[in-house]
Design a protein around this motif. Structure first.
Motif, short mmCIF file in Angstrom:
data_model
loop_
_atom_site.label_atom_id
_atom_site.label_comp_id
_atom_site.label_asym_id
_atom_site.label_seq_id
_atom_site.Cartn_x
_atom_site.Cartn_y
_atom_site.Cartn_z
N TYR A 117 -24.54 -2.57 -25.35
CA TYR A 117 -23.25 -3.23 -25.44
C TYR A 117 -22.81 -3.77 -24.07
CZ TYR A 117 -22.58 -1.05 -30.05
OH TYR A 117 -22.71 -0.67 -31.36
N ASP A 118 -21.96 -4.77 -24.10
CA ASP A 118 -21.32 -5.29 -22.90
C ASP A 118 -20.04 -4.49 -22.71
OD1 ASP A 118 -20.24 -6.71 -20.84
OD2 ASP A 118 -19.79 -8.51 -22.02
N PHE A 119 -20.08 -3.54 -21.78
CA PHE A 119 -18.96 -2.62 -21.60
C PHE A 119 -17.85 -3.26 -20.78
CE2 PHE A 119 -21.33 0.80 -23.36
CZ PHE A 119 -20.41 1.81 -23.63
N GLY A 120 -16.68 -3.33 -21.40
CA GLY A 120 -15.49 -3.75 -20.69
C GLY A 120 -14.34 -2.80 -20.94
N VAL A 121 -14.59 -1.81 -21.82
CA VAL A 121 -13.55 -0.83 -22.17
C VAL A 121 -12.99 -0.21 -20.89
CG1 VAL A 121 -15.23 1.03 -22.48
CG2 VAL A 121 -13.02 1.17 -23.61
N LYS A 122 -11.67 -0.07 -20.83
CA LYS A 122 -11.01 0.32 -19.59
C LYS A 122 -11.26 1.76 -19.18
CE LYS A 122 -7.26 -3.05 -20.21
NZ LYS A 122 -7.79 -3.62 -21.47
N HIS A 123 -11.41 2.67 -20.15
CA HIS A 123 -11.58 4.09 -19.80
C HIS A 123 -12.53 4.74 -20.80
CE1 HIS A 123 -9.95 7.81 -17.79
NE2 HIS A 123 -10.51 8.34 -18.86
N GLN A 124 -13.52 5.45 -20.28
CA GLN A 124 -14.45 6.21 -21.12
C GLN A 124 -14.18 7.70 -20.95
OE1 GLN A 124 -18.65 4.87 -21.08
NE2 GLN A 124 -17.99 3.34 -19.58
N MET A 125 -13.90 8.37 -22.06
CA MET A 125 -13.57 9.80 -22.05
C MET A 125 -14.68 10.58 -22.76
SD MET A 125 -10.26 11.65 -23.86
CE MET A 125 -9.06 10.87 -22.76
N PHE A 126 -15.17 11.64 -22.12
CA PHE A 126 -16.22 12.48 -22.70
C PHE A 126 -15.62 13.84 -23.05
CE2 PHE A 126 -19.53 15.73 -22.31
CZ PHE A 126 -20.53 15.21 -23.13
#
Length: 385
Positions: A117-126
């Protein structure tokens, strides 16, 4: 905010798995956010009817479609079949737009890796749902790709309430773990004040995967802990029923356990979906359960998603100590045990003061696990929202 939650709702179309993930969507939606579900784990679907991995995802997609419609997410879900790469539900264009433009992706229990994917999501939470095992794997060179993907997230949470404390054996990974618990949608788990069948129950797997080793110590599964308490039915008059998976290699000693007085049900048969799972918990008097040996031995502070559902129903719980009682109070509605004698006494206490424990159980669910509260805390700790 536009929030994307990942999970394994389609991959493992079972009751407990459904509740593990859907309650994140319900919690964030309850806060007023635009919530989507995206499942792209890269795995081939599991067919629960044939009990095998299959390239055909028809069962999985149909289950997911029906379940998401019932919970009000009819057009806001996407499932990608790992066997052929095809997208179902809202489709590929929607999936790629979400990952490029969403505000937050919530990766629950390593469910979403989203490799192309082309990542542009502002915040990644694990969110780590498997403390000790997760941290050891992050330091294992055989899992370097897994570690890189976890570290790429902007915030990291764990169900291990005691991770990072001096008495917790989970290794330091260089990640500052924030603490969280399972969100419970209380309106879907309404308080039950009518009389319940006289049975203490739980839902468990005998062993989910092989033990791991860390610094010369072995950290295993529930089978190791259950062995310590297998004589319980002979030491109490309380009926004890387990919906129990066979575990890796189908090594569950079924006949031995039944001979000792345990009532054993095949989990896949009696809990095929989220409705039957809910009914099994609802029609129980209380829960009795062990934890994974690794959670106990490492004193992680792990607390069960399933136990939180029992509490919300007003079904008290007697569950094994992992260090959680330093953070969630034990005694009223919820009692911890570490020895066989403590387990016996806790079961008796629940039976002797049942109505008081019922009310206390629901109060604990409202205080610690209410879905909107838990999801709001995730956003606050991550500094977003």
């Amino acid at each position: 905010m536009r929030i994307v939650v990942t999970g394994l709702l389609g991959q493992y179309a079972f009751g407990g798995v459904t509740w593990d993930y859907i309650q994140y969507l319900l919690g964030f939606r309850g806060l007023g956010h635009d919530v989507w579900y995206l499942e792209d784990s890269g795995a081939w679907p599991y067919d629960p009817v044939g009990q095998t991995i299959s390239e055909d995802c028809t069962y999985n997609v149909n289950y997911l479609r029906g379940m998401m419609t019932e919970f009000g997410f009819g057009d806001r879900w996407i499932y990608r079949n790992g066997a052929d790469g095809k997208f179902h539900g809202a489709g590929e264009a929607a999936a790629r737009d979400l990952i490029k433009n969403a505000d937050l992706i919530v990766n629950v229990s390593s469910a979403g890796w989203l490799k192309d994917y082309d990542f542009g999501v502002k915040h990644q939470m694990f969110i780590d749902g498997d403390p000790m095992f997760c941290q050891v794997n992050l330091l294992d060179q055989k899992h370097a790709d897994y570690a890189a993907r976890v570290r790429a997230h902007d915030s990291h949470f764990t169900f291990g309430l005691n991770v990072g404390q001096p008495d917790c054996f989970a290794p330091d990974t260089g990640i500052r773990w924030k603490k969280t618990v399972q969100p419970i949608s209380l309106e879907h788990w309404a308080f039950q004040d009518e009389a319940a069948p006289d049975r203490f129950t739980t839902v468990m797997n005998w062993a989910s995967y092989a033990p791991i080793e860390w610094e010369g110590k072995r950290f295993g599964q529930k089978d190791l802990e259950f062995e310590r308490f297998k004589m319980l039915p002979s030491l109490t008059s309380q009926r004890l029923e387990m919906a129990m998976g066979q575990g890796v290699g189908s090594k569950r000693p079924t006949e031995e356990l039944r001979a000792l007085g345990w009532i054993i049900h095949e989990a896949g048969e009696v809990l095929p979906d989220y409705q039957s799972y809910h009914e099994f918990l609802r029609s129980s008097k209380a829960e009795w359960s062990v934890a994974k040996h690794g959670y106990v031995e490492a004193r992680t502070g792990w607390f069960s998603c399933r136990t939180a559902c029992y509490l919300a129903l007003g079904r008290p719980a007697v569950v094994q100590e992992t260090g959680w009682s330093d953070y969630i109070p034990s005694g009223d509605g919820l009692i911890t045990f570490s020895t066989l004698d403590e387990a016996i006494a806790a079961v008796a206490d629940i039976n002797d003061h049942y109505e008081e424990h019922q009310r206390a159980a629901r109060a604990l669910a409202e205080q610690f696990f209410e879905a909107k509260k838990v999801c709001a805390d995730l956003l606050a700790q991550a500094g977003i929202g």
